[in-house]
Design a protein around this motif. Sequence first.
Motif, short mmCIF file in Angstrom:
data_model
loop_
_atom_site.label_atom_id
_atom_site.label_comp_id
_atom_site.label_asym_id
_atom_site.label_seq_id
_atom_site.Cartn_x
_atom_site.Cartn_y
_atom_site.Cartn_z
N GLU A 32 -0.67 4.81 10.45
CA GLU A 32 0.35 5.10 11.45
C GLU A 32 -0.33 5.41 12.78
O GLU A 32 -1.38 6.04 12.81
CB GLU A 32 1.19 6.30 11.04
N ARG A 80 -0.23 7.48 16.15
CA ARG A 80 0.33 8.73 16.64
C ARG A 80 0.25 8.77 18.15
O ARG A 80 -0.34 7.90 18.79
CB ARG A 80 -0.43 9.92 16.04
N ALA A 129 -3.59 7.66 11.95
CA ALA A 129 -3.64 8.47 10.73
C ALA A 129 -3.35 7.56 9.55
O ALA A 129 -2.46 6.72 9.60
CB ALA A 129 -2.63 9.60 10.78
N THR A 130 -4.12 7.71 8.49
CA THR A 130 -3.89 6.96 7.27
C THR A 130 -3.03 7.81 6.36
O THR A 130 -3.36 8.97 6.09
CB THR A 130 -5.23 6.62 6.59
N VAL A 131 -1.93 7.24 5.89
CA VAL A 131 -0.95 7.98 5.08
C VAL A 131 -0.87 7.34 3.70
O VAL A 131 -0.70 6.13 3.57
CB VAL A 131 0.43 7.97 5.77
N SER A 188 1.43 7.47 0.39
CA SER A 188 2.72 7.92 -0.12
C SER A 188 2.95 7.30 -1.50
O SER A 188 2.17 6.48 -1.97
CB SER A 188 3.83 7.52 0.85
N GLY A 217 -7.87 16.05 6.87
CA GLY A 217 -6.56 15.59 6.43
C GLY A 217 -5.72 16.74 5.95
O GLY A 217 -6.13 17.90 5.97
N LEU A 242 3.29 13.40 0.72
CA LEU A 242 2.39 12.59 1.52
C LEU A 242 1.00 13.22 1.57
O LEU A 242 0.85 14.43 1.56
CB LEU A 242 2.89 12.48 2.97
N GLU A 283 -2.17 12.83 4.19
CA GLU A 283 -2.53 12.26 5.49
C GLU A 283 -4.00 12.50 5.77
O GLU A 283 -4.51 13.59 5.54
CB GLU A 283 -1.70 12.88 6.62
#
Length: 126
Positions: free
Chosen positions: A59, A61, A67-69, A71, A95, A103, A105
């Motif tokens: 994502e 920001r 940022a690597t998320v 889920s 993170g 989640l 992150e």
Amino acid sequence: MASLFAGTEFYIPPSCDLCGKPETDCDCTAEQKAAAEREKQTQAKRLPPEKQTARVRVEKRKGGRKATVVSGLTAEANDLSALLGMLQAVCGTGGTVKAKEDLVELQGDHNDSIREKLKQLGYRVK
């Protein structure tokens, strides 16, 4: 209620699950037994990684940061904080875990290395 074999040579007295001693000689406190029972229930809810699918995305920001998320992994079925620690060690970055949203992150774009580590751990990755 008496045991079926009480008073015979086949009688085995019940033992404590924590210390293994007979219940009459057990020194475990009620708090220790309750904590062990909670841990046992938590472990019973855990799912093996092979039955879970992780979704990894990057994502963007504000300020152009990325940022690597991760889920798709529920906090009830996983120890997300331990997973975060492993992923941070692989990426060498910071993170956080958002347990309410399920989640994980990580700071920065680490898409490939996180996918590889999750596959090594046995998770299915999308």
